[in-house]
Design a protein around this motif. Sequence first.
Motif, PDB file in Angstrom:
ATOM      1  N   GLN A 123       0.841  -1.192   0.000  1.00  0.00           N
ATOM      2  CA  GLN A 123       0.000   0.000   0.000  1.00  0.00           C
ATOM      3  C   GLN A 123       0.881   1.248   0.000  1.00  0.00           C
ATOM      4  O   GLN A 123       1.884   1.301   0.712  1.00  0.00           O
ATOM      5  N   PRO A 140      -1.451   6.404   5.742  1.00  0.00           N
ATOM      6  CA  PRO A 140      -1.846   5.853   4.437  1.00  0.00           C
ATOM      7  C   PRO A 140      -2.113   6.973   3.435  1.00  0.00           C
ATOM      8  O   PRO A 140      -2.680   8.003   3.781  1.00  0.00           O
ATOM      9  N   ASN A 143      -4.221   8.192   0.634  1.00  0.00           N
ATOM     10  CA  ASN A 143      -5.524   7.947   0.014  1.00  0.00           C
ATOM     11  C   ASN A 143      -5.899   9.093  -0.876  1.00  0.00           C
ATOM     12  O   ASN A 143      -5.714  10.188  -0.653  1.00  0.00           O
TER      13      ASN A 143
END
Length: 99
Positions: A72, A97, A99
């Motif tokens: 990821q 993360p 996104n």
Amino acid sequence: MKTLLSHFRTATLALSAAGLFALQATAMPVVVPEQVQPVVLAASDCYAIGQQVAEQNGGTLAKASQSTRGGQPVCVIIILVPGKDGQRPRRSEIVVPLN
């Protein structure tokens, strides 16, 4: 001697012209295969995320970079949080993360 210099100058000009024509001949469009992934510029996104994280933690942004962890895309944010009682700032690494 004068003719030798004249021949040298003519040869130099001819080679320069040939080089320019060769450069133009090789400047062809590049065909990109359809399986190529598009390039995503996420460095600015990571920087913006890093600014927000630093503000939330009361520190200053030292570094923001994109990485891949566990398959990821993530932003690795490094902030410097001021130390207490005049001590050195603490270095804090936060992974967010992307996104």
